[in-house]
Design a protein around this motif. Structure first.
Motif, PDB file in Angstrom:
ATOM      1  N   LYS A 182     -11.281  93.626  -7.129  1.00 34.25           N
ATOM      2  CA  LYS A 182     -10.925  94.616  -6.578  1.00 34.25           C
ATOM      3  C   LYS A 182     -10.857  94.487  -5.165  1.00 34.25           C
ATOM      4  O   LYS A 182     -10.421  94.631  -4.166  1.00 34.25           O
ATOM      5  CB  LYS A 182     -10.852  96.327  -6.776  1.00 34.25           C
ATOM      6  N   SER A 183     -11.936  94.663  -4.724  1.00 35.13           N
ATOM      7  CA  SER A 183     -13.117  93.962  -3.207  1.00 35.13           C
ATOM      8  C   SER A 183     -12.249  93.149  -2.207  1.00 35.13           C
ATOM      9  O   SER A 183     -12.481  93.236  -1.800  1.00 35.13           O
ATOM     10  CB  SER A 183     -14.204  94.068  -3.458  1.00 35.13           C
ATOM     11  N   THR A 184     -12.298  91.860  -3.190  1.00 27.39           N
ATOM     12  CA  THR A 184     -11.737  90.705  -3.053  1.00 27.39           C
ATOM     13  C   THR A 184     -10.314  91.114  -2.533  1.00 27.39           C
ATOM     14  O   THR A 184      -9.828  90.635  -1.273  1.00 27.39           O
ATOM     15  CB  THR A 184     -12.067  89.490  -3.763  1.00 27.39           C
ATOM     16  N   PHE A 244      -9.893 102.020   1.291  1.00 23.68           N
ATOM     17  CA  PHE A 244     -10.735 102.193   0.802  1.00 23.68           C
ATOM     18  C   PHE A 244     -11.540 101.954  -0.069  1.00 23.68           C
ATOM     19  O   PHE A 244     -10.303 100.973  -1.334  1.00 23.68           O
ATOM     20  CB  PHE A 244     -10.895 103.962   0.422  1.00 23.68           C
ATOM     21  N   ASP A 245     -12.824 101.321  -0.029  1.00 23.73           N
ATOM     22  CA  ASP A 245     -13.378 100.555  -1.500  1.00 23.73           C
ATOM     23  C   ASP A 245     -14.456 101.171  -1.757  1.00 23.73           C
ATOM     24  O   ASP A 245     -15.669 101.343  -1.345  1.00 23.73           O
ATOM     25  CB  ASP A 245     -14.054  99.286  -1.151  1.00 23.73           C
ATOM     26  N   GLU A 246     -14.647 102.124  -3.157  1.00 27.53           N
ATOM     27  CA  GLU A 246     -14.925 102.577  -3.518  1.00 27.53           C
ATOM     28  C   GLU A 246     -16.133 103.683  -2.529  1.00 27.53           C
ATOM     29  O   GLU A 246     -17.080 103.651  -2.846  1.00 27.53           O
ATOM     30  CB  GLU A 246     -16.179 102.084  -4.716  1.00 27.53           C
ATOM     31  N   PRO A 247     -15.228 104.425  -2.022  1.00 25.39           N
ATOM     32  CA  PRO A 247     -16.167 105.337  -1.356  1.00 25.39           C
ATOM     33  C   PRO A 247     -16.543 106.516  -0.796  1.00 25.39           C
ATOM     34  O   PRO A 247     -17.241 107.187  -0.929  1.00 25.39           O
ATOM     35  CB  PRO A 247     -14.995 105.840  -0.238  1.00 25.39           C
TER      36      PRO A 247
HETATM   37 MG    MG Z   1     -16.813  96.494  -5.426  1.00 28.99          MG
END
Ligand code: MG
Ligand code: ADP
Length: 252
Positions: A52-54, A172-175
């Motif tokens: 997901k982050s990638t 937004f990455d796991e804010p």
């Molecule tokens: Mg991640």
């Protein structure tokens, strides 16, 4: 009110086609296709390590894709000739860790990049910062230092900082993942307001309630592929794939 979501309705905000990303031997993204239309909120969920982050980081080329296509507002961001600074200026990004400068007040955290990157004058930068602090409910903290804010307030300040750059879309990455549970709601409220104002958003989150209520689309990723996607209510209440069912049974 600060300008947001000024995208052309005819051109997708983000288009990803057959995106692959490997780190050495490790294939992390294995052919991702997705479209985020202007004004849409797309939530991405999936187990830790699923990529997901990638994926988010590829969208503003914080990671260099191995192959595939990415267009942002119609611009091929993998074209070697592309003006990456210009593309990145249109994309706000908010991380799990808020990354505020500890030695600067909240207000200065919000004006610094406006002045340095966008070349705004101090007065304009302060006016825009103050508008955005009002928007996230933090105007009374403008002269405070980050260490004197709760985690939720720091994250709202980080969102306001990003908004002060007047991006066309927000990633937004796991804010809320680093926040104490009682502080999560205020941050989600700010994000909900942003969605209502028409901001185009891609949100990696474990907050299924937010995904259900605010998301226009939910994408479930596992092991570098999109296993299923669709209307969040449908995916959450009636997941089709066994892997989605297994994941949701753990988080819901
Ligand atoms: Mg991640
Ligand atoms: P998620 O955000 O879904 O938890 P990530 O995109 O962070 O997943 O990571 C997916 C996989 O890629 C993980 O196995 C992670 O260890 C690996 N990975 C991420 N970034 C790097 C990197 N810079 N170098 C090597 N491996 C990485």
């Amino acid at each position: 009110m600060t300008r947001t979501g000024q995208l052309s309705p005819d051109v997708p905000a983000i288009e990803v086609a057959d995106l692959h990303k490997s780190f050495g031997e490790l294939a992390v993204l294995k052919g991702i296709d997705l479209t985020v239309d202007a004004g849409q909120v797309v939530c991405v969920v999936g187990p830790s390590g699923s990529g997901k982050s990638t994926l988010l980081r590829c969208v503003n080329r914080l990671e260099e894709p191995t192959s595939g296509k990415i267009r942002v507002e119609g611009i091929d961001i993998l074209d070697p000739e592309v003006d990456l600074d210009r593309v990145r200026a249109r994309i706000g990004m908010v991380f799990q860790q808020f990354n505020l400068f500890p030695h600067l007040t909240v207000l200065r955290n919000l004006t610094l990049a406006q002045q340095r990157v966008l070349g705004r004058g101090k007065q304009d930068a302060q006016r825009i910062a103050i508008e955005n602090l009002e928007r996230v409910g933090l105007i009374d903290k403008k002269d405070a230092y980050p260490a004197h804010l709760s985690g939720g307030q720091q994250q709202r300040a980080a969102i306001a900082r990003s908004l002060s750059m007047e991006p066309d879309m927000m990633l937004f990455d796991e804010p809320t993942s680093a926040l104490d549970p009682e502080l999560v709601g205020d941050v989600l409220d700010v994000m909900r307001g942003l969605a209502t104002s028409g901001m185009t958003m891609m949100v990696v989150t474990h907050e299924m309630g937010f995904a259900r209520e605010v998301g226009d689309e939910l994408i479930f990723m596992d092991e570098g592929v999109i296993v299923e996607s669709g209307n969040p209510r449908d995916v959450l209440s009636n997941p089709r794939h066994q892997r989605t069912q297994a994941f949701l049974s753990k988080v819901l």
